[in-house]
Scaffold this motif. Structure first.
Motif, PDB file in Angstrom:
ATOM      1  N   ALA A  31       7.328  -2.342   0.420  1.00 26.91           N
ATOM      2  CA  ALA A  31       6.284  -1.390   0.012  1.00 26.91           C
ATOM      3  C   ALA A  31       6.870  -0.048  -0.381  1.00 26.91           C
ATOM      4  O   ALA A  31       6.199   0.977  -0.282  1.00 26.91           O
ATOM      5  CB  ALA A  31       5.282  -1.205   1.153  1.00 26.91           C
ATOM      6  N   TYR A  32       8.123  -0.042  -0.854  1.00 24.76           N
ATOM      7  CA  TYR A  32       8.772   1.227  -1.174  1.00 24.76           C
ATOM      8  C   TYR A  32       9.549   1.116  -2.478  1.00 24.76           C
ATOM      9  O   TYR A  32      10.765   1.201  -2.529  1.00 24.76           O
ATOM     10  CB  TYR A  32       9.712   1.623  -0.031  1.00 24.76           C
ATOM     11  CG  TYR A  32       9.970   3.109   0.046  1.00 24.76           C
ATOM     12  CD1 TYR A  32       8.928   4.000   0.212  1.00 24.76           C
ATOM     13  CD2 TYR A  32      11.262   3.608  -0.011  1.00 24.76           C
ATOM     14  CE1 TYR A  32       9.160   5.363   0.300  1.00 24.76           C
ATOM     15  CE2 TYR A  32      11.502   4.965   0.078  1.00 24.76           C
ATOM     16  CZ  TYR A  32      10.445   5.838   0.239  1.00 24.76           C
ATOM     17  OH  TYR A  32      10.678   7.191   0.321  1.00 24.76           O
ATOM     18  N   GLN A 129       5.158   9.397   5.187  1.00 25.11           N
ATOM     19  CA  GLN A 129       5.178   8.121   5.901  1.00 25.11           C
ATOM     20  C   GLN A 129       5.706   8.323   7.311  1.00 25.11           C
ATOM     21  O   GLN A 129       6.672   9.068   7.533  1.00 25.11           O
ATOM     22  CB  GLN A 129       6.037   7.100   5.165  1.00 25.11           C
ATOM     23  CG  GLN A 129       5.974   5.704   5.794  1.00 25.11           C
ATOM     24  CD  GLN A 129       6.800   4.675   5.039  1.00 25.11           C
ATOM     25  OE1 GLN A 129       7.685   5.020   4.264  1.00 25.11           O
ATOM     26  NE2 GLN A 129       6.513   3.407   5.268  1.00 25.11           N
ATOM     27  N   THR A 150       2.248   3.642   5.369  1.00 18.68           N
ATOM     28  CA  THR A 150       2.970   3.337   4.137  1.00 18.68           C
ATOM     29  C   THR A 150       3.014   4.583   3.245  1.00 18.68           C
ATOM     30  O   THR A 150       2.146   5.452   3.344  1.00 18.68           O
ATOM     31  CB  THR A 150       2.317   2.192   3.345  1.00 18.68           C
ATOM     32  OG1 THR A 150       1.072   2.662   2.792  1.00 18.68           O
ATOM     33  CG2 THR A 150       2.066   0.981   4.236  1.00 18.68           C
ATOM     34  N   ASP A 152       2.392   4.661   0.075  1.00 17.95           N
ATOM     35  CA  ASP A 152       1.231   4.621  -0.823  1.00 17.95           C
ATOM     36  C   ASP A 152       0.010   5.255  -0.174  1.00 17.95           C
ATOM     37  O   ASP A 152      -0.792   5.927  -0.847  1.00 17.95           O
ATOM     38  CB  ASP A 152       0.915   3.174  -1.218  1.00 17.95           C
ATOM     39  CG  ASP A 152       1.908   2.619  -2.220  1.00 17.95           C
ATOM     40  OD1 ASP A 152       2.549   3.420  -2.931  1.00 17.95           O
ATOM     41  OD2 ASP A 152       2.061   1.382  -2.290  1.00 17.95           O
ATOM     42  N   GLU A 153      -0.144   5.058   1.125  1.00 19.90           N
ATOM     43  CA  GLU A 153      -1.274   5.676   1.833  1.00 19.90           C
ATOM     44  C   GLU A 153      -1.116   7.187   1.885  1.00 19.90           C
ATOM     45  O   GLU A 153      -2.106   7.930   1.837  1.00 19.90           O
ATOM     46  CB  GLU A 153      -1.386   5.097   3.244  1.00 19.90           C
ATOM     47  CG  GLU A 153      -1.866   3.661   3.292  1.00 19.90           C
ATOM     48  CD  GLU A 153      -1.846   3.084   4.694  1.00 19.90           C
ATOM     49  OE1 GLU A 153      -2.833   2.427   5.076  1.00 19.90           O
ATOM     50  OE2 GLU A 153      -0.846   3.286   5.435  1.00 19.90           O
ATOM     51  N   VAL A 155       0.338   8.992  -0.455  1.00 17.19           N
ATOM     52  CA  VAL A 155      -0.049   9.437  -1.792  1.00 17.19           C
ATOM     53  C   VAL A 155      -1.575   9.443  -1.921  1.00 17.19           C
ATOM     54  O   VAL A 155      -2.180  10.390  -2.448  1.00 17.19           O
ATOM     55  CB  VAL A 155       0.587   8.537  -2.871  1.00 17.19           C
ATOM     56  CG1 VAL A 155       0.005   8.840  -4.249  1.00 17.19           C
ATOM     57  CG2 VAL A 155       2.109   8.704  -2.873  1.00 17.19           C
ATOM     58  N   ALA A 156      -2.208   8.385  -1.429  1.00 16.59           N
ATOM     59  CA  ALA A 156      -3.666   8.280  -1.517  1.00 16.59           C
ATOM     60  C   ALA A 156      -4.359   9.414  -0.764  1.00 16.59           C
ATOM     61  O   ALA A 156      -5.453   9.852  -1.152  1.00 16.59           O
ATOM     62  CB  ALA A 156      -4.123   6.928  -0.973  1.00 16.59           C
ATOM     63  N   VAL A 176       5.249   8.022  -9.523  1.00 20.85           N
ATOM     64  CA  VAL A 176       3.906   8.489  -9.166  1.00 20.85           C
ATOM     65  C   VAL A 176       3.542   9.686 -10.029  1.00 20.85           C
ATOM     66  O   VAL A 176       2.439   9.768 -10.609  1.00 20.85           O
ATOM     67  CB  VAL A 176       3.827   8.856  -7.668  1.00 20.85           C
ATOM     68  CG1 VAL A 176       2.483   9.506  -7.343  1.00 20.85           C
ATOM     69  CG2 VAL A 176       4.047   7.623  -6.799  1.00 20.85           C
TER      70      VAL A 176
END
Length: 240
Positions: A31-32, A129, A150, A152-153, A155-156, A176
């Motif tokens: 996930a990276y 993270q 994660t 991505d979370e 960033v979200a 991103v």
């Protein structure tokens, strides 16, 4: 030609006898990107996966990839659920207290802030993270750290207004920012953290560490590792 180079790399890894185990299990987060991710076929992929898969194939070793959550990746190594970690893990003194690392296969590089505007409040709420050198750095600043499982979370969290900025590896954040159509821009200055990224190995597995150290050194010396760094991180990537 590249196969010959990789074979030479693992001639060093094979020297001194076979590994104690028949199969080397390598864990990654998946996930990276571009370090590691799950591709469209549902398989681990990325810079680290290509590097260590190629080295294992050249050595005629059976190497299996295991995906696991970042937050439990070191405890699962210590418990024997796999033999090594290739997951964008920076070499730090705190981690070296509990596991060993090979020499770095990715240079010490920069972390950065991304935010909706260049003048974002970096002393406000910053997402990162959990259990990363970036989270540790934010915790030492005046900012309020908001940790996520994660990247991505993290960033979200900026997208949905929970955080003012996200702090992560520059190489993770670059796509991103580049692909956000202005939703994200760079904020503040880049900061160099850690000692580079290495393969995490149990302290008791000294033979495995020595063999991977030798292989990594060989692909550094012959330029193969730099070729992979440029392939995955761009022509202007930091190299050895």
């Amino acid at each position: 030609m590249k196969k010959l180079i990789l074979s030479a790399a693992f001639a060093a890894l094979a020297a001194g006898g076979a590994l104690a185990q028949d199969t080397v299990r390598i864990a990654t987060e998946g996930a990276y990107p571009p370090f590691n991710f799950i591709n469209d076929a549902g398989k681990p992929d990325g810079f680290e996966v290509e590097l260590f898969t190629s080295l294992c194939e050249a050595a005629e070793l059976t190497c299996e990839w295991v995906t696991t959550d970042w937050d439990s990746i070191i405890p699962n190594l210590q418990s024997g659920n796999y033999d090594a970690i290739a997951a964008g893990m920076s070499i730090t003194e705190e981690r070296k207290a509990v596991i060993d690392f090979t020499q770095a296969y990715y240079p010490a590089t920069f972390s950065a802030y991304a935010a909706p505007s260049a003048d974002a409040d970096l002393s406000g709420v910053v997402a990162a993270q959990v259990n990363t050198i970036q989270a540790a750095h934010v915790a030492e600043t005046d900012a309020t750290l908001l940790e996520f499982a994660t990247p991505d979370e993290a960033v979200a969290a900026v997208r949905n207004g929970e955080a003012d900025a996200v702090f992560a590896d520059n190489d993770f954040l670059k796509p991103v920012v580049d692909e956000s159509n202005g939703e994200f821009v760079w904020a503040g200055e880049q900061i160099q953290l850690g000692e580079g990224i290495g393969l995490g190995i149990r302290k008791s597995d000294t033979e495995l560490k020595a063999k991977f150290d030798a292989a990594i050194q060989t692909v550094k010396d012959d330029g193969t590792l730099n070729e992979l760094l440029k392939k995955w991180f761009g022509a202007d990537s930091v190299t050895f």
